[in-house]
Structures are given as structure tokens and as C-alpha cells.
Design an enzyme around this catalytic site. Structure first.
Site, short mmCIF file in Angstrom:
data_model
loop_
_atom_site.label_atom_id
_atom_site.label_comp_id
_atom_site.label_asym_id
_atom_site.label_seq_id
_atom_site.Cartn_x
_atom_site.Cartn_y
_atom_site.Cartn_z
CE1 TYR A 65 -5.87 -2.06 -5.18
CE2 TYR A 65 -6.43 -3.42 -7.08
CZ TYR A 65 -6.24 -3.28 -5.72
OH TYR A 65 -6.44 -4.35 -4.88
NE ARG A 68 -9.70 0.44 -3.46
CZ ARG A 68 -9.13 -0.66 -2.98
NH1 ARG A 68 -8.93 -1.70 -3.78
NH2 ARG A 68 -8.77 -0.74 -1.72
CD GLN A 99 -8.78 -5.57 8.33
OE1 GLN A 99 -9.24 -6.51 7.70
NE2 GLN A 99 -9.46 -4.94 9.26
CG HIS A 117 -4.71 -5.95 3.69
ND1 HIS A 117 -6.06 -5.84 3.95
CD2 HIS A 117 -4.34 -7.13 4.22
CE1 HIS A 117 -6.47 -6.92 4.62
NE2 HIS A 117 -5.45 -7.71 4.80
CB CYS A 125 7.93 -5.25 -11.92
SG CYS A 125 8.05 -6.43 -13.28
CB CYS A 128 12.19 -7.78 -12.19
SG CYS A 128 11.66 -6.04 -12.24
CB CYS A 148 12.12 -6.67 -16.49
SG CYS A 148 10.55 -7.08 -15.72
CB THR A 186 -12.47 -4.09 10.58
OG1 THR A 186 -12.33 -5.29 9.80
CG2 THR A 186 -12.25 -4.40 12.05
CB VAL A 212 -22.02 2.32 11.78
CG1 VAL A 212 -21.35 3.67 11.80
CG2 VAL A 212 -21.56 1.51 10.58
#
Ligand code: OAD
Length: 243
Positions: A65, A68, A99, A117, A125, A128, A148, A186, A212
Site C-alpha cells: 500500500y 501504491r 472501484q 472500495h 485501527c 478499535c 490501543c 474495469t 481497451v
């Protein structure tokens, strides 16, 4: 290039709903999930975008992530995003369902957006559920910890998780109400988003696809534009006198 039916639908202010996927951001330089260049370190998205993968190897998933986020922070919306923002200004009942978690639709000026998404810039978290709009250090290589003691994860929907109920409900309502429904960039294979175009068509919408390549949806589309959304969408607007 575009049919008279579609021209009439777009110029007579009928309800429009749009579903976008990773392909609309491809021309901005954000890699898609499937197809060429879609893999990161040879992992499939399904292998990393799930809670078990995160619990087993939080730093690997966090790293994906972070990678990204870096890509997204460095890119700009493309003419496809801008064309949709422009179309929204001309249509009174307009819903953009995406999405994508990259935030590029908002950055290009779209307003009525349903993010199915989630959004990659937000975190939460796992224990919590506190939301972190921003983290103190954006460049963390390892998954951080909440006060926490729980681990902090991206606030996105992973495989095996439910989509936010109000968001998906609004998406189906908009799809079923639409007179014209666009499926753009998509592969239309990940549920429940993949059911939106079908549901729209069953409710009487004129189904338009921009991609495409051919997809599983192409055979039921009323109109299929094969090409890059950053080129096709501005052309459609121009031909309709909406640009
Ligand atoms: P995919 O990577 O599955 O599909 C991208 C689609 O965009 C393909 O059909 C390409 O042919 C098309 N495409 C590529 N470049 C294009 C361009 N310039 N113009 C138009 N089309 C282009 O991406 P999604 O369908 O968005 O979910 O994937 C759906 C979900 O699977 C994602 O939201 C993500 C992923 O796992 C989660 O993370 C929950």
C-alpha cells in the site's frame, strides 16, 4: 463514432450512472490489477488485499500500500477523469461509482462519487477502528500501531470483506435508476461491483462500455468503445456538444 441513441440520452438530461475501474487511471500511470504490468513483486492482488495476509505479514501488505500511495501521490488525473467531471456538470442526475481507491476522480473535480472500495489515503485501527485521515509519518515502511495496541491498516475494502452497506445500496439504486450506464476501464469480474452494469441493463438502462479490451460484459453492452478512456470519453463529450 457515437450512435444517435447515445447522443440523445446524453443531451436530453436523463439519469446517468458510471462505474469506473483501474483502467481509467492507467493513463495517469497507476498500474491496473489484471493484465500487463498489473502485478507487484509477483503477488496477485487477492494474495495481498485480505485480512489474513495482513495478520500473517503486516509489513508486506503495508509495503504494497505504501508503494501504491507513492505512485498515486506522483500522478495527475487524465483527460478521462476530467471528461467525467465535465459530464457531471451537464447532467442533473449523475452518479459516479468507482472501484478505485486513488482519489483521482475527486482531484479532477467530480463531486457525486461513491467509493466502493474505500480510499487509500485513509487508515484505520484493526482493533478499535479509529480512523486516521493522516499519519504522523507518511513514509513508514512497517505497519504502525494505534495507541490501543492494535495494528493500523489502510481503510480500504479487502477480499472477503463487506462493502460499506450504504455505499453499495446507493450504487445499486443509481444503477437501476439510470437511463444510461457506462462501465469504464474495469474487467468487471470483482463482485458486487461487477453486478452493477447487469442490474442497470436489466432495469432498462442503455449499457455502454469503454475499455481497451473486450471483457465479460462486452457481449451484453449496447455500445462498446474499444480504446483508451482518456481518448474516448473526451471524444464522446465533444460529439455530443458537451465539452
Ligand atoms: P482490473 O485491473 O481488473 O481491470 C482493468 C481494466 O481496465 C481491464 O479490463 C483493462 O483492459 C482496462 N484498461 C486498461 N487500460 C485502459 C485504458 N487506458 N482505458 C480503458 N480501459 C483500460 O481493474 P478493476 O476492474 O478496477 O479491488 O479491478 C476491480 C477490483 O479488483 C479493484 O477495485 C481491486 C482489485 O482487486 C480491491 O482491492 C477490493
Amino acid at each position: 463514432m457515437i450512435s444517435q441513441v447515445l447522443k440523445d440520452l446524453l443531451t436530453k438530461d436523463t439519469p446517468v450512472a458510471i462505474l469506473t475501474g483501474a483502467g481509467i487511471s492507467a493513463e495517469s500511470g497507476v498500474p491496473t490489477f489484471r493484465g500487463e504490468g498489473g502485478l507487484w513483486k509477483k503477488f496477485k492482488p487477492e494474495e495481498l488485499a485480505n485480512v489474513d495476509a495482513f495478520l500473517k505479514n503486516p509489513d508486506l501488505v503495508w509495503g504494497w500500500y505504501q508503494h501504491r500511495r507513492e505512485v498515486i501521490n506522483d500522478v495527475e488525473p487524465n483527460p478521462g477523469h476530467y471528461a467525467l467531471a465535465q459530464l457531471e456538470k451537464k447532467v442533473s442526475d449523475f452518479t459516479l461509482i468507482t472501484q478505485n481507491i486513488d482519489g483521482l476522480h475527486r482531484r479532477s473535480g467530480s463531486e457525486n462519487i461513491l467509493e466502493l472500495h474505500g480510499n487509500i489515503q485513509r487508515n484505520k485501527c484493526i482493533k478499535c477502528e479509529m480512523i486516521y485521515e493522516e499519519l504522523p509519518d507518511e513514509n513508514l515502511e512497517k505497519a504502525p500501531e494505534c495507541a490501543c495496541g492494535g495494528m493500523i491498516r489502510p481503510d480500504v475494502v479487502w477480499f472477503g470483506e463487506m462493502l460499506p452497506e450504504d455505499v453499495i445500496r446507493s450504487a445499486f439504486t443509481a444503477a437501476e435508476r439510470s437511463s444510461v450506464f457506462f462501465s469504464i476501464g474495469t474487467s468487471a469480474v470483482v463482485q458486487p461491483a461487477a453486478s452493477l452494469p447487469i442490474s442497470a441493463k436489466q432495469s432498462g438502462a442503455y449499457l455502454v462500455e469503454v475499455n481497451v479490451d473486450r471483457t465479460v460484459l462486452t457481449h451484453i453492452a449496447d455500445e462498446f468503445f474499444q480504446g483508451k478512456s482518456g481518448e474516448i470519453l473526451p471524444q464522446i463529450l465533444e460529439e455530443c456538444g458537451l465539452s
